[in-house]
Design an enzyme around this catalytic site. Structure first.
Site, PDB file in Angstrom:
ATOM      1  N   ASP A  34      40.257   2.306  70.104  1.00  0.00           N
ATOM      2  CA  ASP A  34      39.154   3.269  70.264  1.00  0.00           C
ATOM      3  C   ASP A  34      38.931   4.114  69.004  1.00  0.00           C
ATOM      4  O   ASP A  34      38.112   5.036  69.011  1.00  0.00           O
ATOM      5  CB  ASP A  34      39.419   4.185  71.470  1.00  0.00           C
ATOM      6  N   GLY A  35      39.673   3.839  67.953  1.00  0.00           N
ATOM      7  CA  GLY A  35      39.456   4.553  66.693  1.00  0.00           C
ATOM      8  C   GLY A  35      40.422   5.697  66.450  1.00  0.00           C
ATOM      9  O   GLY A  35      40.453   6.274  65.363  1.00  0.00           O
ATOM     10  N   GLU A  36      41.225   6.054  67.456  1.00  0.00           N
ATOM     11  CA  GLU A  36      42.197   7.149  67.266  1.00  0.00           C
ATOM     12  C   GLU A  36      43.346   6.689  66.378  1.00  0.00           C
ATOM     13  O   GLU A  36      43.790   5.549  66.474  1.00  0.00           O
ATOM     14  CB  GLU A  36      42.755   7.599  68.622  1.00  0.00           C
ATOM     15  N   ARG A  93      33.066  22.681  48.354  1.00  0.00           N
ATOM     16  CA  ARG A  93      31.813  23.287  47.871  1.00  0.00           C
ATOM     17  C   ARG A  93      31.098  24.088  48.952  1.00  0.00           C
ATOM     18  O   ARG A  93      30.200  24.858  48.652  1.00  0.00           O
ATOM     19  CB  ARG A  93      30.908  22.193  47.286  1.00  0.00           C
ATOM     20  N   HIS A 127      37.495  23.641  43.206  1.00  0.00           N
ATOM     21  CA  HIS A 127      36.095  23.993  42.970  1.00  0.00           C
ATOM     22  C   HIS A 127      35.940  25.452  42.567  1.00  0.00           C
ATOM     23  O   HIS A 127      35.329  25.752  41.561  1.00  0.00           O
ATOM     24  CB  HIS A 127      35.202  23.637  44.163  1.00  0.00           C
ATOM     25  N   LYS A 189      21.186  25.117  35.634  1.00  0.00           N
ATOM     26  CA  LYS A 189      20.580  24.024  36.417  1.00  0.00           C
ATOM     27  C   LYS A 189      19.923  24.557  37.682  1.00  0.00           C
ATOM     28  O   LYS A 189      20.275  25.635  38.165  1.00  0.00           O
ATOM     29  CB  LYS A 189      21.645  22.975  36.758  1.00  0.00           C
ATOM     30  N   ASP A 215      33.432  19.342  33.994  1.00  0.00           N
ATOM     31  CA  ASP A 215      33.063  19.768  35.348  1.00  0.00           C
ATOM     32  C   ASP A 215      34.243  19.484  36.269  1.00  0.00           C
ATOM     33  O   ASP A 215      35.138  18.724  35.918  1.00  0.00           O
ATOM     34  CB  ASP A 215      31.821  19.000  35.816  1.00  0.00           C
TER      35      ASP A 215
END
Ligand code: R5P
Length: 311
Positions: A34-36, A93, A127, A189, A215
């Site tokens: 089931d994705g767990e 961010r 960041h 920017k 960056d």
């Protein structure tokens, strides 16, 4: 000490373990139909100082939930201390309400990691350094600058201008300029939407200069590519780009391959894409820096002195 890896960046964990000359902790990470996710530790960890290395990069939710489950798993196995080593911290961010009716997801994620049971965090270029305060547990904050400036120093640029591709990155660019011995320029920017950015103005002179643009993140590459075009139009001789986190989501590779950039250098906080190698993106490893930080955390030694000792 035990070092475990989530599935986000096992290659980096392997290199960290090589630096520390220890075996990676054994565990089994599986997915139910089931994705767990289910995690089972296969080493005895009772009373151990445990580190789990997991970048919360794409697929972000999967990697984040896996990190939370891993922390819970270690906590319930009675370890002595859990350090969440997060080379790339996704959602960083989203760290403020810059307009009405939006979440501060970086804080939510910090809460989740703390609530899951982490005792410490070791992260790289969050960041904004003030994100450290989003955690109510100790945070050791490293920077990719250590490996990137070492690389660029070897190029011995004589006519260097370090360019910050946006105002938010100005302090970091100033540090690069002081480390590498160059002038500083700043691009202003405007973000038109999530993937489109327009460089509007530049403060500082780049005519006949070698430009190094630095960056923390290259995501869609709108920021560095539009700034690269602008510095080239203003007469820059050559343009180099150094960034810690190569998120490189669509259409970054296409943009980077067409931009007037001589060399792009990133680190391996996020697994490196083969397509990026094909367009000449260079990758440097943060493994030794992370390994050394882990060694010092384990031995209760200073991390801040690491910034002076990495050559
Ligand atoms: C912005 O504040 C960051 O420092 C990066 O400049 C930005 O996240 C890069 O995003 P993109 O590559 O999509 O322009």
């Amino acid at each position: 000490m035990k070092i475990f890896s989530g599935t986000a960046n096992p290659a980096l964990t392997k290199k960290v373990c090589e630096y520390l000359e220890i075996e990676m902790g054994r565990c089994n990470i599986d997915v139910f139909a089931d994705g767990e996710k289910i995690i089972k530790l296969e080493d005895d960890v009772r009373g151990k100082d445990c580190f789990v290395i997991q970048s919360t990069c794409k697929p972000v939710e999967v990697n984040l939930v896996e990190l939370l489950i891993f922390i819970d798993c270690l906590r319930r196995a009675s370890v002595q201390r859990i350090t969440a080593v997060i080379p790339y911290f996704g959602y960083a961010r989203q760290d403020r309400k810059d307009e009405g009716r939006v979440p501060i997801t970086a804080k939510l994620v910090a809460n989740l990691i703390t609530t899951a049971g982490a005792n410490r965090v070791l992260a790289i270029d969050l960041h904004a350094p003030q994100l450290q305060g989003f955690f109510d547990i100790p945070v050791d904050h490293l920077t990719g600058e250590l490996v990137l400036t070492k690389y660029f120093k070897e190029k011995k640029f004589e006519d260097l201008t370090v360019v910050s591709p946006d105002v938010g990155n100005m302090k970091i660019a100033a540090r690069y300029a002081s480390d590498l011995g160059g002038d500083l320029a700043i691009v202003h920017k405007r973000r038109i939407n999530g993937s489109v950015v327009e460089a509007q103005q530049i403060i500082g002179d780049v005519k006949n200069r070698t430009v190094l643009m630095c960056d923390d993140i290259i995501a869609t590459a709108g920021t560095v590519c539009s700034a690269a075009k602008m510095v080239k139009e203003r007469g820059a001789k050559a343009v180099y780009v150094g960034a810690t986190h190569g998120v490189l989501c669509e259409p970054a590779l296409e943009r980077l391959s067409q931009a007037p950039i001589d060399e792009i250098v990133i680190t391996d906080t996020i697994p490196f894409k083969d397509e990026a190698r094909k367009i000449g993106v260079k990758v440097l490893s943060v493994a030794d820096m992370l390994g050394e930080a882990i060694r010092r955390i384990h031995n209760n030694e200073s991390i801040s002195s690491l910034f002076n000792s990495i050559e």
